[in-house]
Design an enzyme around this catalytic site. Structure first.
Site, PDB file in Angstrom:
ATOM      1  N   GLY A 233     -17.144 -22.981  18.078  1.00 47.35           N
ATOM      2  CA  GLY A 233     -17.132 -22.505  19.423  1.00 47.35           C
ATOM      3  C   GLY A 233     -15.721 -22.614  19.752  1.00 47.35           C
ATOM      4  O   GLY A 233     -15.201 -23.648  20.061  1.00 47.35           O
ATOM      5  N   THR A 234     -14.811 -21.490  20.046  1.00 47.87           N
ATOM      6  CA  THR A 234     -13.428 -21.557  19.461  1.00 47.87           C
ATOM      7  C   THR A 234     -12.586 -20.801  20.179  1.00 47.87           C
ATOM      8  O   THR A 234     -12.809 -19.963  20.793  1.00 47.87           O
ATOM      9  CB  THR A 234     -13.620 -21.214  17.954  1.00 47.87           C
ATOM     10  OG1 THR A 234     -14.001 -22.198  17.174  1.00 47.87           O
ATOM     11  CG2 THR A 234     -12.188 -20.536  17.414  1.00 47.87           C
ATOM     12  N   SER A 235     -11.255 -21.282  20.211  1.00 47.36           N
ATOM     13  CA  SER A 235     -10.184 -19.969  20.385  1.00 47.36           C
ATOM     14  C   SER A 235      -9.312 -20.199  19.178  1.00 47.36           C
ATOM     15  O   SER A 235      -8.642 -21.260  19.072  1.00 47.36           O
ATOM     16  CB  SER A 235      -9.481 -20.748  21.857  1.00 47.36           C
ATOM     17  OG  SER A 235     -10.166 -20.807  22.687  1.00 47.36           O
TER      18      SER A 235
END
Length: 240
Positions: A17-19
């Protein structure tokens, strides 16, 4: 609590769950990512490296299932090494991106993978390719992905300018990721970046306590009445 009760966590696999982000500039590209890996609401790893080397001047940023994206990156890395041996020349960024795209599209019902491929090659120079969920392939001057990206599309649209140099691009990536990490609960940790040019690959690192600071918000409920009370207060006279 001696151990994590997995049954209480949100169902699902280990998730990046990322940027993630990649931006093209005149002489190369800058790729960057946060470092948080989650299993439901539990942070499984706070210093993950989501920037994956697939060839000398080609990197990918991974979002989605950690297992799926690691497997895809390993397969592409293998085929790019094979490509180099058989052709006698390094692969182009487009070749690498097409390999990622084919794997993601052919297995789109079984995979959870959003990938950004970026790098430098002699044919094109710097380039960035976005492969979102479902297996599309899009070349863009900048690309963002992951759960944190939804918070910063407007910032990117308003801020990005063509013709930036290396330092301006690095600053843009750093600020964008810091904004995404501050809003997205599934993003966080530190910022890792790679600057890829014809001459070298340079790794950059921003610790969590040195992230750019923006407006943090404050409690405003009831402040008017408190200010009025303070204004009405009169100092009490004290006998000498």
């Amino acid at each position: 609590m001696d151990r994590i009760d997995i049954a209480r966590l949100k169902s699902g696999e280990v998730n990046l769950g990322t940027s993630i982000m990649a931006v093209q500039f005149k002489d190369g590209v800058v790729v960057g990512a946060d470092s948080r890996t989650t299993t439901g609401s539990y942070i499984a790893n706070r210093v993950t490296d989501k920037l994956t080397h697939v060839h000398d001047r080609i990197y990918c940023c991974r979002s989605g299932s950690a297992a799926d994206t690691q497997a895809i990156a390993d397969i592409v890395h293998y085929y790019l090494q094979l490509h180099t041996q058989t052709s006698g020349a390094p692969p182009s960024v487009h070749t690498a991106a097409t390999m990622f795209q084919k794997l993601c599209y052919d297995n789109k019902d079984a995979l959870s993978a959003g990938i950004i491929v970026a790098g430098w090659d002699k044919e094109t120079g710097p380039s960035v390719y976005n492969i979102p969920l479902g297996g599309g392939l899009f070349r863009q001057p900048w690309a963002i992905g992951g759960s944190g990206s939804t918070y910063v599309y407007g910032y990117c649209d308003a801020t990005y300018k063509e013709g930036w140099n290396r330092d301006e691009t690095v600053e843009f990536v750093k600020n964008t990721l810091a904004l995404a990490m501050s809003r997205d609960g599934s993003s966080g940790g530190v910022i890792r970046m790679c600057v890829i040019t014809e001459d070298k690959v340079e790794r950059l690192f921003v610790p969590g306590d040195q992230l750019p600071k923006f407006w943090q918000g404050k409690e405003v409920l009831g402040t008017d009445s408190k200010e009025a009370e303070l204004a009405a207060a009169v100092a009490m006279a004290v006998d000498a």
